[in-house]
Design a protein around this motif. Structure first.
Motif, PDB file in Angstrom:
ATOM      1  N   LYS A  23      51.420 -35.315   5.154  1.00  0.00           N
ATOM      2  CA  LYS A  23      50.944 -35.840   3.868  1.00  0.00           C
ATOM      3  C   LYS A  23      50.716 -34.696   2.872  1.00  0.00           C
ATOM      4  O   LYS A  23      51.043 -34.822   1.687  1.00  0.00           O
ATOM      5  CB  LYS A  23      49.654 -36.644   4.074  1.00  0.00           C
ATOM      6  N   LYS A  26      54.114 -33.433   1.627  1.00  0.00           N
ATOM      7  CA  LYS A  26      54.812 -34.333   0.716  1.00  0.00           C
ATOM      8  C   LYS A  26      54.058 -34.556  -0.595  1.00  0.00           C
ATOM      9  O   LYS A  26      54.623 -35.154  -1.524  1.00  0.00           O
ATOM     10  CB  LYS A  26      55.058 -35.673   1.409  1.00  0.00           C
ATOM     11  N   SER A  27      52.812 -34.118  -0.669  1.00  0.00           N
ATOM     12  CA  SER A  27      52.025 -34.345  -1.882  1.00  0.00           C
ATOM     13  C   SER A  27      52.659 -33.617  -3.068  1.00  0.00           C
ATOM     14  O   SER A  27      53.248 -32.544  -2.928  1.00  0.00           O
ATOM     15  CB  SER A  27      50.579 -33.883  -1.685  1.00  0.00           C
ATOM     16  N   THR A  28      52.533 -34.210  -4.237  1.00  0.00           N
ATOM     17  CA  THR A  28      53.157 -33.684  -5.449  1.00  0.00           C
ATOM     18  C   THR A  28      52.111 -32.996  -6.316  1.00  0.00           C
ATOM     19  O   THR A  28      51.067 -33.569  -6.629  1.00  0.00           O
ATOM     20  CB  THR A  28      53.806 -34.820  -6.256  1.00  0.00           C
ATOM     21  N   LYS A  35      51.549 -24.590  -3.042  1.00  0.00           N
ATOM     22  CA  LYS A  35      50.558 -24.906  -2.013  1.00  0.00           C
ATOM     23  C   LYS A  35      50.432 -23.771  -1.004  1.00  0.00           C
ATOM     24  O   LYS A  35      51.430 -23.206  -0.559  1.00  0.00           O
ATOM     25  CB  LYS A  35      50.965 -26.167  -1.244  1.00  0.00           C
ATOM     26  N   GLN A  94      40.231 -30.272   2.574  1.00  0.00           N
ATOM     27  CA  GLN A  94      40.984 -31.419   3.100  1.00  0.00           C
ATOM     28  C   GLN A  94      40.599 -31.651   4.555  1.00  0.00           C
ATOM     29  O   GLN A  94      40.892 -30.822   5.419  1.00  0.00           O
ATOM     30  CB  GLN A  94      42.492 -31.175   2.994  1.00  0.00           C
ATOM     31  N   ASP A 101      43.556 -38.973   0.695  1.00  0.00           N
ATOM     32  CA  ASP A 101      44.995 -38.979   0.393  1.00  0.00           C
ATOM     33  C   ASP A 101      45.410 -37.732  -0.398  1.00  0.00           C
ATOM     34  O   ASP A 101      45.039 -37.596  -1.567  1.00  0.00           O
ATOM     35  CB  ASP A 101      45.325 -40.236  -0.407  1.00  0.00           C
ATOM     36  N   PRO A 102      46.176 -36.822   0.217  1.00  0.00           N
ATOM     37  CA  PRO A 102      46.634 -35.617  -0.499  1.00  0.00           C
ATOM     38  C   PRO A 102      47.455 -35.897  -1.749  1.00  0.00           C
ATOM     39  O   PRO A 102      47.588 -35.012  -2.598  1.00  0.00           O
ATOM     40  CB  PRO A 102      47.474 -34.898   0.568  1.00  0.00           C
ATOM     41  N   ASN A 103      47.997 -37.106  -1.871  1.00  0.00           N
ATOM     42  CA  ASN A 103      48.728 -37.435  -3.090  1.00  0.00           C
ATOM     43  C   ASN A 103      47.829 -37.425  -4.321  1.00  0.00           C
ATOM     44  O   ASN A 103      48.326 -37.481  -5.454  1.00  0.00           O
ATOM     45  CB  ASN A 103      49.392 -38.812  -2.957  1.00  0.00           C
ATOM     46  N   GLU A 104      46.521 -37.341  -4.101  1.00  0.00           N
ATOM     47  CA  GLU A 104      45.577 -37.363  -5.221  1.00  0.00           C
ATOM     48  C   GLU A 104      45.111 -35.962  -5.629  1.00  0.00           C
ATOM     49  O   GLU A 104      44.232 -35.827  -6.480  1.00  0.00           O
ATOM     50  CB  GLU A 104      44.398 -38.275  -4.876  1.00  0.00           C
ATOM     51  N   TYR A 105      45.699 -34.910  -5.039  1.00  0.00           N
ATOM     52  CA  TYR A 105      45.366 -33.548  -5.476  1.00  0.00           C
ATOM     53  C   TYR A 105      45.558 -33.387  -6.981  1.00  0.00           C
ATOM     54  O   TYR A 105      44.761 -32.726  -7.661  1.00  0.00           O
ATOM     55  CB  TYR A 105      46.249 -32.515  -4.764  1.00  0.00           C
TER      56      TYR A 105
END
Length: 235
Positions: A23, A26-28, A35, A94, A101-105
């Motif tokens: 996750k 794949k996070s944006t 990263k 994290q 959810d790492p997508n919320e970085y």
């Protein structure tokens, strides 16, 4: 290009650590931010070390740095190790337990990128994002601890106990953090509140909580320790 250091404390997460790393991978992030993944194995008694080693071998293109405690010291101690080795301009915490959810970085980074914030908290109690329905008394406990923390720091945070906290790395490394377990959250909140002209923001985040059967580790003793830390470091 700036870098986001992602500090991941792990303890007995051998069966699932690859899932959170996927996750994170794949996070944006915004195009000008890369990263750096910092994994701290806090004396796991399972196959966490082997699982991380296998993942690193399979993903050699990622900037992953691995550190290990010989024995279990607690989440706070693992975070101290990870923070000390962070070299990115920003650092975010994290957990390895798939609750966040790492997508919320990018949500947490935006107030910093826009020049408004030095610290950003992700709040499970703000906004309209997805939240798993779990424990009533945990929610009451979290809100009570946040209330006590705000009372001693004069902040108006809605979720002091949130895992997702994003910091300016140099500022975070300048703090003398002491708490070895879950006291990290109230301690770091109290200490950043005392920094002159600090700019703290919150954004709403999702929360995919775990039950104790699924591996949740925090317990009522940690709640009492949090109260102690709030008054010790807040006043």
């Amino acid at each position: 290009m700036n870098t986001l250091s992602i500090v991941i404390p792990v303890y007995n997460e051998g069966n699932t650590v690859h899932l959170i790393l996927d996750k994170v991978k794949k996070s944006t992030l915004p195009n000008h931010i890369s990263k750096q993944i910092i994994i701290v194995n806090d004396g796991s008694a399972d196959h966490t070390a082997a699982a991380v080693a296998a993942y690193m071998q399979q993903n050699a293109d990622l900037d992953i740095r691995y550190f290990e405690h010989a024995k279990n010291k607690g989440k706070g101690a693992a975070l101290h190790t990870g923070i000390a080795h962070a070299t990115g301009e920003y650092t975010i915490i994290q957990d390895a337990d798939l609750e966040y959810d790492p997508n919320e970085y990018a949500l947490l980074l935006q107030p910093v990128i826009d020049g408004f914030a030095d610290v950003v908290y992700g709040s499970r109690f703000a906004g309209g994002n997805a939240h798993r329905v779990l424990f009533f008394w945990h929610t009451i406990g979290n809100k009570f601890l946040t209330f006590l923390s705000n009372m001693t720091t004069n902040l108006n945070i809605t979720d002091m106990e949130s895992c997702y906290k994003l910091f300016d790395t140099r500022m975070l490394q300048s703090l003398r953090l002491k708490e070895k377990r879950f006291g990290f959250e109230p301690e770091v909140t109290a200490k950043i509140s005392k920094i002159p002209k600090i700019r703290i923001y919150e954004v709403g985040i999702s929360y995919y909580g775990r039950t104790y059967e699924e591996g949740k580790k925090i317990n009522w003793k940690d709640g009492f320790r949090a109260i102690y830390c709030i008054f010790r470091y807040g006043f």
